[in-house]
Design a protein around this motif. Structure first.
Motif, PDB file in Angstrom:
ATOM      1  N   PHE A 277       0.813  -1.214   0.000  1.00 15.46           N
ATOM      2  CA  PHE A 277       0.000   0.000   0.000  1.00 15.46           C
ATOM      3  C   PHE A 277       0.852   1.272   0.000  1.00 15.46           C
ATOM      4  CE2 PHE A 277      -2.001  -3.357   2.641  1.00 15.46           C
ATOM      5  CZ  PHE A 277      -2.938  -3.778   1.711  1.00 15.46           C
ATOM      6  N   ASP A 278       2.134   1.121  -0.270  1.00 13.62           N
ATOM      7  CA  ASP A 278       3.074   2.241  -0.304  1.00 13.62           C
ATOM      8  C   ASP A 278       3.055   2.856  -1.694  1.00 13.62           C
ATOM      9  OD1 ASP A 278       5.222   3.971  -0.353  1.00 13.62           O
ATOM     10  OD2 ASP A 278       6.594   2.617   0.676  1.00 13.62           O
ATOM     11  N   LEU A 279       2.593   4.092  -1.816  1.00 16.30           N
ATOM     12  CA  LEU A 279       2.433   4.746  -3.110  1.00 16.30           C
ATOM     13  C   LEU A 279       3.759   5.081  -3.776  1.00 16.30           C
ATOM     14  CD1 LEU A 279       0.487   5.964  -5.207  1.00 16.30           C
ATOM     15  CD2 LEU A 279       0.377   8.032  -3.799  1.00 16.30           C
ATOM     16  N   THR A 280       4.873   4.986  -3.073  1.00 18.15           N
ATOM     17  CA  THR A 280       6.175   5.296  -3.669  1.00 18.15           C
ATOM     18  C   THR A 280       6.830   4.076  -4.295  1.00 18.15           C
ATOM     19  OG1 THR A 280       7.448   4.917  -1.631  1.00 18.15           O
ATOM     20  CG2 THR A 280       6.494   7.110  -1.944  1.00 18.15           C
ATOM     21  N   ARG A 281       6.152   2.930  -4.286  1.00 11.84           N
ATOM     22  CA  ARG A 281       6.751   1.688  -4.810  1.00 11.84           C
ATOM     23  C   ARG A 281       5.807   0.983  -5.767  1.00 11.84           C
ATOM     24  NH1 ARG A 281       9.262  -0.858   0.775  1.00 11.84           N
ATOM     25  NH2 ARG A 281      10.508   0.970   1.335  1.00 11.84           N
ATOM     26  N   VAL A 282       6.392   0.186  -6.635  1.00 10.11           N
ATOM     27  CA  VAL A 282       5.620  -0.635  -7.567  1.00 10.11           C
ATOM     28  C   VAL A 282       5.616  -2.078  -7.091  1.00 10.11           C
ATOM     29  CG1 VAL A 282       6.150   0.851  -9.522  1.00 10.11           C
ATOM     30  CG2 VAL A 282       7.651  -1.088  -9.008  1.00 10.11           C
ATOM     31  N   TRP A 283       4.644  -2.839  -7.610  1.00 12.67           N
ATOM     32  CA  TRP A 283       4.640  -4.285  -7.391  1.00 12.67           C
ATOM     33  C   TRP A 283       5.478  -4.940  -8.492  1.00 12.67           C
ATOM     34  CZ3 TRP A 283      -1.248  -5.749  -6.661  1.00 12.67           C
ATOM     35  CH2 TRP A 283      -1.746  -5.137  -5.502  1.00 12.67           C
ATOM     36  N   ILE A 323     -15.618  -2.764  -6.706  1.00 10.43           N
ATOM     37  CA  ILE A 323     -14.363  -2.013  -6.651  1.00 10.43           C
ATOM     38  C   ILE A 323     -14.337  -1.242  -5.339  1.00 10.43           C
ATOM     39  CG2 ILE A 323     -12.918  -0.270  -7.771  1.00 10.43           C
ATOM     40  CD1 ILE A 323     -14.401  -0.887 -10.384  1.00 10.43           C
ATOM     41  N   GLY A 324     -13.235  -1.337  -4.603  1.00 10.01           N
ATOM     42  CA  GLY A 324     -13.154  -0.672  -3.310  1.00 10.01           C
ATOM     43  C   GLY A 324     -11.792  -0.073  -3.052  1.00 10.01           C
ATOM     44  N   PHE A 325     -11.558   0.258  -1.808  1.00  7.39           N
ATOM     45  CA  PHE A 325     -10.351   0.961  -1.400  1.00  7.39           C
ATOM     46  C   PHE A 325      -9.354  -0.016  -0.763  1.00  7.39           C
ATOM     47  CE2 PHE A 325     -13.966   4.007  -0.799  1.00  7.39           C
ATOM     48  CZ  PHE A 325     -13.749   4.695  -1.970  1.00  7.39           C
ATOM     49  N   SER A 326      -8.316   0.562  -0.155  1.00  5.35           N
ATOM     50  CA  SER A 326      -7.290  -0.222   0.521  1.00  5.35           C
ATOM     51  C   SER A 326      -6.735   0.625   1.653  1.00  5.35           C
ATOM     52  CB  SER A 326      -6.171  -0.610  -0.466  1.00  5.35           C
ATOM     53  OG  SER A 326      -5.260   0.474  -0.622  1.00  5.35           O
ATOM     54  N   PRO A 327      -5.831   0.085   2.463  1.00  5.55           N
ATOM     55  CA  PRO A 327      -5.199   0.906   3.513  1.00  5.55           C
ATOM     56  C   PRO A 327      -4.164   1.905   3.008  1.00  5.55           C
ATOM     57  CG  PRO A 327      -5.245  -1.422   4.133  1.00  5.55           C
ATOM     58  CD  PRO A 327      -5.576  -1.351   2.684  1.00  5.55           C
ATOM     59  N   ASP A 328      -4.038   2.099   1.703  1.00  8.67           N
ATOM     60  CA  ASP A 328      -3.145   3.112   1.129  1.00  8.67           C
ATOM     61  C   ASP A 328      -3.472   4.467   1.752  1.00  8.67           C
ATOM     62  OD1 ASP A 328      -2.081   5.150  -0.533  1.00  8.67           O
ATOM     63  OD2 ASP A 328      -2.113   3.841  -2.284  1.00  8.67           O
ATOM     64  N   ARG A 329      -2.519   5.045   2.476  1.00 10.34           N
ATOM     65  CA  ARG A 329      -2.771   6.285   3.210  1.00 10.34           C
ATOM     66  C   ARG A 329      -3.125   7.450   2.281  1.00 10.34           C
ATOM     67  NH1 ARG A 329      -0.284   6.716   8.483  1.00 10.34           N
ATOM     68  NH2 ARG A 329       0.318   4.654   9.227  1.00 10.34           N
ATOM     69  N   MET A 330      -2.421   7.569   1.185  1.00  8.18           N
ATOM     70  CA  MET A 330      -2.706   8.650   0.251  1.00  8.18           C
ATOM     71  C   MET A 330      -4.099   8.497  -0.366  1.00  8.18           C
ATOM     72  SD  MET A 330      -0.318  11.005  -0.028  1.00  8.18           S
ATOM     73  CE  MET A 330      -0.463  11.653  -1.691  1.00  8.18           C
ATOM     74  N   LEU A 331      -4.475   7.282  -0.703  1.00  8.08           N
ATOM     75  CA  LEU A 331      -5.798   7.040  -1.254  1.00  8.08           C
ATOM     76  C   LEU A 331      -6.880   7.412  -0.245  1.00  8.08           C
ATOM     77  CD1 LEU A 331      -7.778   5.936  -3.354  1.00  8.08           C
ATOM     78  CD2 LEU A 331      -7.332   3.643  -2.452  1.00  8.08           C
ATOM     79  N   GLN A 332      -6.694   7.019   1.007  1.00  8.50           N
ATOM     80  CA  GLN A 332      -7.682   7.320   2.024  1.00  8.50           C
ATOM     81  C   GLN A 332      -7.914   8.821   2.138  1.00  8.50           C
ATOM     82  OE1 GLN A 332      -9.432   5.198   4.249  1.00  8.50           O
ATOM     83  NE2 GLN A 332      -8.780   3.476   2.983  1.00  8.50           N
ATOM     84  N   ALA A 333      -6.851   9.620   2.058  1.00  5.43           N
ATOM     85  CA  ALA A 333      -7.003  11.072   2.152  1.00  5.43           C
ATOM     86  C   ALA A 333      -7.651  11.648   0.899  1.00  5.43           C
ATOM     87  CB  ALA A 333      -5.640  11.724   2.389  1.00  5.43           C
ATOM     88  N   ARG A 334      -7.308  11.099  -0.268  1.00  4.89           N
ATOM     89  CA  ARG A 334      -7.874  11.614  -1.514  1.00  4.89           C
ATOM     90  C   ARG A 334      -9.375  11.358  -1.597  1.00  4.89           C
ATOM     91  NH1 ARG A 334      -5.236   9.284  -6.467  1.00  4.89           N
ATOM     92  NH2 ARG A 334      -5.913  11.128  -7.588  1.00  4.89           N
ATOM     93  N   VAL A 335      -9.855  10.305  -0.946  1.00  5.47           N
ATOM     94  CA  VAL A 335     -11.289  10.028  -0.923  1.00  5.47           C
ATOM     95  C   VAL A 335     -12.053  11.236  -0.383  1.00  5.47           C
ATOM     96  CG1 VAL A 335     -13.050   8.625   0.231  1.00  5.47           C
ATOM     97  CG2 VAL A 335     -11.081   7.522  -0.836  1.00  5.47           C
ATOM     98  N   PHE A 336     -11.473  11.926   0.596  1.00  6.37           N
ATOM     99  CA  PHE A 336     -12.088  13.155   1.104  1.00  6.37           C
ATOM    100  C   PHE A 336     -11.708  14.372   0.274  1.00  6.37           C
ATOM    101  CE2 PHE A 336     -10.926  17.053   3.387  1.00  6.37           C
ATOM    102  CZ  PHE A 336     -12.200  17.538   3.662  1.00  6.37           C
ATOM    103  N   ALA A 337     -10.425  14.541   0.010  1.00  2.00           N
ATOM    104  CA  ALA A 337      -9.922  15.822  -0.486  1.00  2.00           C
ATOM    105  C   ALA A 337     -10.461  16.169  -1.871  1.00  2.00           C
ATOM    106  CB  ALA A 337      -8.393  15.797  -0.503  1.00  2.00           C
TER     107      ALA A 337
END
Length: 488
Positions: A277-283, A323-337
């Motif tokens: 869930f780290d937005l700075t890395r790829v799988w 389709i849903g979300f994940s514990p990705d911190r940046m994603l969680q904030a963007r859901v509001f912002a």
């Protein structure tokens, strides 16, 4: 030829003279009663709305998404229900840092956002043309954006602020490497990939969840500009992206992207040795290969740019069943912002605007406020304006409930504050480049560091060297050859 329509005011009254203001005689002052003049001036004063704080400069078009491979084993989303199913959509591409009047061909990350008008509501996939981002904690996002905007005193872009932030945020190195690589300035939106970037989730009819990454691969091939080529393009036109995208669609050269997904089961997420869930890395693709889903095609330009692109509003909060979300911190904030930004910029009921409105029936109890254009009529005798009620108003449908998001497991195993592996993936990416790509990367970075204080340059060089010694060496040499000496 048919007679043209009659010119009227916004209230529908015919206008008798649209060439001359009403005055008290040939040399007399204008009259306050000239309602046609007052209306025109008042509307002109209000023809601009706040531009987006981020992604202000953009280009967009309409099209379709067609499913080419069965995905029902991992998602019950209606738009993936059958091979061959098509869903209408609108896409917007954008720069991140530039204002509305900025040049298109600047070195910057590009936004890649798609609104799918599904039969069960709108799904907004809001990402970039890179699979990663500069930061992974939303608390740092406003500070990062400030470094990309204008200095409050000089009102100029500040390379010092930019490199100062990056050198103090080593997790940014992966995105920085991509940004200053050959792919940092696409020729136009047609020749770049798109990514959901975040980790999202799929869930199927049985309620089983997979973590998912979205990849749009351009079918036009990759075409990019060097710094020198971009300068020539900007000297000719600041609207090169708009010219290319609009012109291609008008000529019938409809751009297409193949949508792929990477999938990770919840069990896999609990076993892997990195934070998914780290937005700075790829799988890694070797462990999580791409799986084809379908084809996105853009085939229609907007009829009115302001109404259909400038007022177009995307938010990751717009998801559909499956389709849903994940514990990705940046994603969680963007859901509001994101939705909050649109309510400020466009109005409380921005999703009632035609380009944002779903193509399926909708019913809600949100009342009043700016942009309230419709008259909701629910239930019996217009008495259903709250919920629950006894008058037949809209009710919930539990069949659309998303399976619970596990709070223990993969996300619980990682503390991003303690995870210091900022260098493995940027180093691996650097080593994938050939010699020419590495030299251009170093040259692009050196050009962007002109005027930056020595201590900031030295700190950033240490990050390059930590990713790969040759990375740091090449950048230091490029800086030295550009006419400024620095310590390594």
């Amino acid at each position: 030829m048919n007679a043209p329509p009659r010119l009227t005011t916004t209230a529908g009254a015919p206008v008798s003279d649209n060439q001359n203001s009403l005055s008290a005689g040939p040399r007399g002052p204008l009259l306050l009663q000239d309602w046609s003049l007052l209306e025109k001036l008042a509307h002109q004063n209000r023809e601009r709305i706040p531009e987006r704080v981020v992604h202000a400069k953009g280009w967009g078009a309409f099209g379709t998404f067609r499913v080419t491979q069965d995905l029902t084993d991992v998602s019950c989303a209606h738009l993936f229900a059958d091979v061959g199913r098509t869903t209408p959509l609108v896409a917007r591409f954008s720069t991140v840092a530039g204002e509305l009047g900025a040049a298109d061909a600047e070195r910057d990350v590009r936004g890649f956002a798609v609104k799918f008008y599904t039969e069960e509501g709108n799904w907004d996939l809001v990402g970039n043309n890179t699979p990663v981002f500069f930061v992974r904690d939303p608390l740092k996002f406003p500070d990062f954006i400030r470094t990309q905007k204008r200095h409050p005193r000089t009102h100029l872009r500040s390379p010092t602020a930019m490199w100062d932030f990056w050198s103090l945020s080593p997790e940014s190195l992966h995105q920085v490497t991509i940004l200053f690589s050959d792919r940092g300035i696409p020729l136009s939106p047609r020749f770049m990939n798109g990514f959901g970037s975040h980790t999202f989730s799929f869930w199927n009819a049985a309620g089983h969840r997979h973590w998912v990454k979205f990849h749009f691969k351009t079918q036009q091939g990759h075409r990019h500009l060097t710094n020198e080529e971009a300068e020539q393009v900007i000297g000719r036109s600041r609207e090169s992206f708009q010219e290319d995208l609009y012109g291609a669609i008008e000529r019938g050269e409809h751009p297409r992207w193949t949508l792929y997904v990477q999938l990770m089961s919840e069990a896999q997420g609990e076993r892997i040795d990195f934070n998914p869930f780290d937005l700075t890395r790829v799988w890694p693709h070797r462990s999580f290969p791409l799986r084809e889903v379908g084809v996105l095609e853009l085939d229609r330009n907007p009829d009115n740019y302001y109404a259909q692109i400038e007022q177009l509003a995307f938010s990751p909060s717009n998801v559909v069943r499956g389709i849903g979300f994940s514990p990705d911190r940046m994603l969680q904030a963007r859901v509001f912002a994101y939705a909050d930004a649109h309510r400020y910029r466009l109005g409380t009921h921005y999703e009632s605007l035609p380009v944002n409105a779903p193509r399926c029936p909708m019913a809600h109890y949100h009342l009043d406020g700016s942009m309230r254009a419709d008259v909701p009529r629910y239930g019996v005798g217009d008495n259903a304006y709250y919920e629950p009620n006894s008058f037949g108003g809209p009710v919930q449908d539990p069949s659309f409930r998303e399976p619970p998001l596990a709070l223990q497991g993969a996300a619980d195993r990682y503390d991003h504050r303690l995870d210091q592996d900022h260098y493995a993936q940027p180093g691996a990416l650097f080593r994938l480049f050939d010699d020419g790509q590495r030299l251009r990367l170093a040259s692009n970075i050196a050009a962007a560091m002109q005027g930056v204080p020595e201590e900031i340059v030295a700190r950033q060089l240490a990050h390059f060297s930590a990713a790969d010694p040759n990375y740091g060496r090449l950048v230091a040499e490029a800086i030295a050859s550009s006419g400024r000496a620095t310590s390594t």
